[in-house]
Design an enzyme around this catalytic site. Structure first.
Site, PDB file in Angstrom:
ATOM      1  N   GLU A 440      38.399  82.540  30.864  1.00 14.90           N
ATOM      2  CA  GLU A 440      38.254  83.606  32.160  1.00 14.90           C
ATOM      3  C   GLU A 440      39.494  84.352  31.726  1.00 14.90           C
ATOM      4  O   GLU A 440      39.875  84.597  33.416  1.00 14.90           O
ATOM      5  CB  GLU A 440      38.042  82.757  33.092  1.00 14.90           C
ATOM      6  CG  GLU A 440      36.390  81.366  32.657  1.00 14.90           C
ATOM      7  CD  GLU A 440      35.745  83.367  32.624  1.00 14.90           C
ATOM      8  OE1 GLU A 440      35.732  84.187  33.025  1.00 14.90           O
ATOM      9  OE2 GLU A 440      34.641  82.567  32.358  1.00 14.90           O
TER      10      GLU A 440
HETATM   11  C1  LIG Z   1      37.748  77.203  23.811  1.00 13.38           C
HETATM   12  C2  LIG Z   1      37.277  78.284  23.829  1.00 13.38           C
HETATM   13  C3  LIG Z   1      35.751  78.839  25.263  1.00 13.38           C
HETATM   14  C4  LIG Z   1      35.824  80.467  24.891  1.00 13.38           C
HETATM   15  N1  LIG Z   1      34.364  80.219  25.820  1.00 13.38           N
HETATM   16  C5  LIG Z   1      34.129  81.511  25.727  1.00 13.38           C
HETATM   17  C6  LIG Z   1      32.696  81.674  26.414  1.00 13.38           C
HETATM   18  O1  LIG Z   1      32.568  80.682  26.787  1.00 13.38           O
HETATM   19  N2  LIG Z   1      32.518  83.784  26.319  1.00 13.38           N
HETATM   20  C7  LIG Z   1      33.196  84.329  26.094  1.00 13.38           C
HETATM   21  O2  LIG Z   1      32.882  85.309  25.898  1.00 13.38           O
HETATM   22  N3  LIG Z   1      34.676  83.315  25.329  1.00 13.38           N
HETATM   23  C8  LIG Z   1      34.943  82.383  25.685  1.00 13.38           C
HETATM   24  N4  LIG Z   1      36.583  82.110  24.978  1.00 13.38           N
HETATM   25  C9  LIG Z   1      37.110  83.208  24.786  1.00 13.38           C
HETATM   26  C10 LIG Z   1      38.432  83.765  25.652  1.00 13.38           C
HETATM   27  O3  LIG Z   1      37.457  83.974  26.684  1.00 13.38           O
HETATM   28  C11 LIG Z   1      39.195  83.880  24.970  1.00 13.38           C
HETATM   29  O4  LIG Z   1      39.917  83.445  23.976  1.00 13.38           O
HETATM   30  C12 LIG Z   1      40.444  84.734  25.895  1.00 13.38           C
HETATM   31  O5  LIG Z   1      39.566  86.053  27.004  1.00 13.38           O
HETATM   32  C13 LIG Z   1      41.614  85.880  25.276  1.00 13.38           C
HETATM   33  O6  LIG Z   1      41.343  86.263  24.280  1.00 13.38           O
HETATM   34  P1  LIG Z   1      42.187  86.199  23.017  1.00 13.38           P
HETATM   35  O7  LIG Z   1      41.267  85.145  22.502  1.00 13.38           O
HETATM   36  O8  LIG Z   1      41.011  87.702  22.095  1.00 13.38           O
HETATM   37  O9  LIG Z   1      43.474  86.908  23.488  1.00 13.38           O
HETATM   38  P2  LIG Z   1      44.009  88.162  23.019  1.00 13.38           P
HETATM   39  O10 LIG Z   1      43.133  89.380  24.909  1.00 13.38           O
HETATM   40  O11 LIG Z   1      43.820  88.587  21.903  1.00 13.38           O
HETATM   41  O12 LIG Z   1      45.730  88.368  23.541  1.00 13.38           O
HETATM   42  C14 LIG Z   1      46.441  87.539  23.313  1.00 13.38           C
HETATM   43  C15 LIG Z   1      47.593  87.546  24.126  1.00 13.38           C
HETATM   44  O13 LIG Z   1      47.724  88.692  24.608  1.00 13.38           O
HETATM   45  C16 LIG Z   1      48.064  89.140  26.500  1.00 13.38           C
HETATM   46  N5  LIG Z   1      47.527  90.332  26.204  1.00 13.38           N
HETATM   47  C17 LIG Z   1      46.691  90.752  25.235  1.00 13.38           C
HETATM   48  N6  LIG Z   1      46.389  91.751  26.621  1.00 13.38           N
HETATM   49  C18 LIG Z   1      46.968  92.290  27.577  1.00 13.38           C
HETATM   50  C19 LIG Z   1      47.609  92.939  28.192  1.00 13.38           C
HETATM   51  N7  LIG Z   1      46.816  94.120  28.337  1.00 13.38           N
HETATM   52  N8  LIG Z   1      48.869  93.413  29.475  1.00 13.38           N
HETATM   53  C20 LIG Z   1      48.998  91.638  28.825  1.00 13.38           C
HETATM   54  N9  LIG Z   1      48.950  90.858  27.742  1.00 13.38           N
HETATM   55  C21 LIG Z   1      48.223  90.911  27.360  1.00 13.38           C
HETATM   56  C22 LIG Z   1      47.362  87.686  26.196  1.00 13.38           C
HETATM   57  O14 LIG Z   1      47.822  87.618  27.784  1.00 13.38           O
HETATM   58  C23 LIG Z   1      47.605  86.796  25.044  1.00 13.38           C
HETATM   59  O15 LIG Z   1      48.390  85.879  25.602  1.00 13.38           O
HETATM   60  C24 LIG Z   1      36.681  81.169  24.876  1.00 13.38           C
HETATM   61  C25 LIG Z   1      37.802  80.270  24.093  1.00 13.38           C
HETATM   62  C26 LIG Z   1      37.823  79.159  23.735  1.00 13.38           C
HETATM   63  C27 LIG Z   1      39.329  79.438  22.799  1.00 13.38           C
END
Ligand SMILES: Cc1cc2nc3c(=O)[nH]c(=O)nc-3n(C[C@H](O)[C@H](O)[C@H](O)COP(=O)(O)OP(=O)(O)OC[C@H]3O[C@@H](n4cnc5c(N)ncnc54)[C@H](O)[C@@H]3O)c2cc1C
Length: 596
Positions: A440
């Site tokens: 989220e």
């Molecule tokens: C168990 C689980 C359930 C989930 N359920 C859903 C779901 O139901 N629907 C859905 O759509 N998604 C879902 N997700 C996905 C989840 O919302 C994402 O993993 C999350 O939004 C982070 O995206 P990412 O993993 O691609 O990390 P990234 O976006 O790659 O981020 C990696 C790191 O970089 C930081 N970062 C990235 N961009 C920036 C920025 N601009 N400025 C500062 N810091 C930054 C982040 O804070 C993080 O620490 C789920 C994930 C998991 C693991």
């Protein structure tokens, strides 16, 4: 064996004395939410969580979900528990009666959600996602879509998902690739791969409704070119019975650190039929409805885990005998004293308690404003309430989930080596709590939302919805001697928050990296002050009740002592946070990328 008892007395205190249920039942549409009815609902909800959901929490963690021939099997007992849940009407508790819901306030529902998350976070994911889908569809769906699909989400026979994340994008949704091509009959054909989709596939419901972000052929680049679509797993026929399989399938499920009984799915869409929700290219707006409600709900997940962690830590600290009290033997008939006598253990227990109870009161206040924003007859009052919720949403999401994780770690620490062992049950809370800080919108992104969007919005108007009442309450409390020891630390912390806000506004305007570097510390500072405000309100109520000789004196005395701990031992963290914020971006940015 872990234990859980829903904190009904504290919830009643928050509802009756901090928020005021009478104010809630005075809102049009909520006339039925009398204290008696709300009390019954919460008692029944507590029973469900303690007796049906909690017993499945550890077994669900041990067993996890299984992926077999394209289908997902939830752990033993989940399907029966889900049936019990929907047959009792819990899914529709806060939904519109026009679609079969019970129309109770969101505040009542969120209290139930806290119990569910304490009892079984994995289970809570399934109804939680459905409620998110309900919210988005109720606000942005066409009448036809609403009539066709909302009753199914409300009675829980169908569930919902939110499909945002793709393999190459999570935070940055502007780069999603899933495509939507218009079909002749007004529907769309959706193609693409979504990952990490919670409840994407499971065996609890007869159909699953996916809310999917995708791009139309003429979409502008970035987030301004994203549209939202409703894509059912089975195409419903004219009378609403699930018919032919749509072009969406689960490719696999993730093996993950926590919430193992919640399915996390790769979802492949291939020419799947869907319908537009809201306007073309305006999908983010609709998705934000879902995400904002979901962010508050994830904050409550953190609170739920903080509560159950605290309860287990206290339970163990009373039973475990180790060492003798530094102030003299407390249990002479036993070989050692219970560890609850040791200052360091007490510090751990009180930390979890003070954060948890403070968060419950603050969360309730925020969700009460969500109800006001929807139901109040006066437009200005609705707008003000909505702005307060907007401001506080990133704080509830990030602060509460941090608290959930910290409290879960505290529970492990209090259990010593036994806490590290699966059978004890508390290490699961650490693993489960970890995801709440990530999904989220990661907590880092919440902090950026706070400093980058919420602070500057309308020249700081959102901020005033917090600063004005807090300043006013501090001033009023200063007049009362009996509040002196509580209000003074809060006044100092509030001054730090004001200084930090001015600093960020000033430096961040010139250099956004300065705001970015301060964001997480600022959110924590803000959150600690907000909890301090809650504690001040709680102390005032508790003192008044004690003075009047009303209610459970032990409960109110414990409130005052916990408030004293919060103000003396936790709130002063605001000083070091302020120093860190003032240190600026340079210490973070000067090391070259290549040198890491
Ligand atoms: C168990 C689980 C359930 C989930 N359920 C859903 C779901 O139901 N629907 C859905 O759509 N998604 C879902 N997700 C996905 C989840 O919302 C994402 O993993 C999350 O939004 C982070 O995206 P990412 O993993 O691609 O990390 P990234 O976006 O790659 O981020 C990696 C790191 O970089 C930081 N970062 C990235 N961009 C920036 C920025 N601009 N400025 C500062 N810091 C930054 C982040 O804070 C993080 O620490 C789920 C994930 C998991 C693991």
């Amino acid at each position: 064996m872990p234990i859980y008892k829903a904190p009904l007395e504290d919830v009643r205190f928050v509802l009756d004395e901090i928020v005021g249920l009478d104010k809630l039942s005075a809102l049009p549409g909520y006339e039925d939410a009398t204290p008696e009815l709300v009390g019954q609902v919460l008692e029944e909800g507590a029973k469900l969580c303690e007796e049906v959901l909690f017993p499945l929490n550890q077994s669900g963690d041990g067993e996890g979900c299984r992926f077999e021939n394209g289908e997902v099997r939830t752990p033993k007992g989940f399907k029966e528990a889900y049936t019990t849940y929907i047959e009792a009407g819990w899914q529709g508790l806060a939904c519109d009666p026009a679609y079969g819901g019970q129309g109770l306030p969101k505040l009542v529902n969120i209290m139930l959600e806290e119990f569910i998350c304490s009892a079984n976070l994995s289970f809570g994911m399934y109804p939680g996602l459905s409620l998110g889908a309900y919210n988005a569809l109720a606000m942005y769906g066409s009448d036809e879509l609403k009539q066709r699909f909302l009753p199914k989400l409300v009675d829980g026979t169908w569930s919902g998902t939110m499909c945002l994340t793709e393999p190459h994008c999570g935070t940055d949704l502007g780069i999603i690739r899933t495509r939507a091509v218009p079909a002749e009959d007004g529907s769309f054909k959706i193609t693409g791969t979504k990952i990490f989709i919670s409840a994407g596939e499971h065996d609890l419901t007869e159909n699953i409704l996916h809310l999917v972000l995708a791009r139309l052929p003429d979409a502008p680049a970035g987030t301004r070119g994203i549209s939202l679509f409703l894509v059912p797993k089975f195409m419903p026929d004219a009378d609403g019975t699930p018919g032919a399989r749509n072009g969406v399938a689960c490719g696999s499920i993730e093996h993950k650190m926590g919430i193992k009984a919640s399915s996390t799915c790769v979802m492949n869409f291939e020419d799947a039929t869907g319908w537009l929700v809201g306007e073309p290219h305006k999908g983010m707006r609709a998705m934000f409805v879902m995400m904002n409600a979901a962010r508050l709900a994830v904050g409550i997940q953190g609170l739920g885990l903080a509560e159950v962690s605290y309860q287990n830590a206290v339970n163990y600290a009373r039973e475990r005998l180790q060492g003798r009290s530094l102030s003299g033997v407390k249990a002479p008939d036993k070989p050692a004293d219970p560890i609850i006598v040791h200052p360091d253990v007490r510090k751990n227990l009180l930390t979890a308690r003070a954060y948890g109870e403070g968060a419950r009161a603050l969360g309730a206040l925020v969700v009460y404003h969500l109800d006001v924003a929807e139901k109040h007859p006066d437009e200005r009052t609705r707008r003000d309430a909505d702005e307060f919720v907007q401001l506080m949403t990133p704080i509830v999401k990030a602060l509460f989930t941090d608290i959930g994780f910290e409290s879960a770690n505290i529970a492990v620490q209090v259990h010593g080596g036994h806490g590290f062992i699966w059978e004890t049950g508390v290490e699961q809370y650490v693993r489960d709590a970890r995801i709440c800080q990530i999904y989220e919108g990661t907590n880092g992104i919440q902090a950026l939302d706070l400093v980058g969007r919420k602070l500057p919005q309308d020249m700081g108007r959102l901020l005033r919805h917090f600063f004005h009442p807090v300043g006013r309450d501090i001033e009023a409390a200063m007049e009362k001697d009996e509040l002196g020891e509580f209000v003074m630390p809060l006044a100092k912390a509030f001054a730090k928050l004001q200084q930090a806000t001015a600093l960020i506004a000033q430096k961040g305007l010139k250099d956004p990296e300065e705001a970015g570097a301060a964001a997480s510390d600022y959110l924590r500072l803000f959150g600690l002050v907000a909890l301090g405000w809650s504690w001040l309100t709680m102390v005032e109520k508790a003192q008044a009740r004690l003075a009047a000789g009303e209610g459970n004196a032990a409960f109110y005395e414990a409130k005052i002592k916990t408030a004293r701990f919060y103000m003396a031992k936790l709130l002063p963290q605001t000083n070091s946070l302020f120093i860190t914020i003032a240190a600026g971006a340079k210490p973070l940015m000067e090391l070259e990328d290549a040198a890491f």
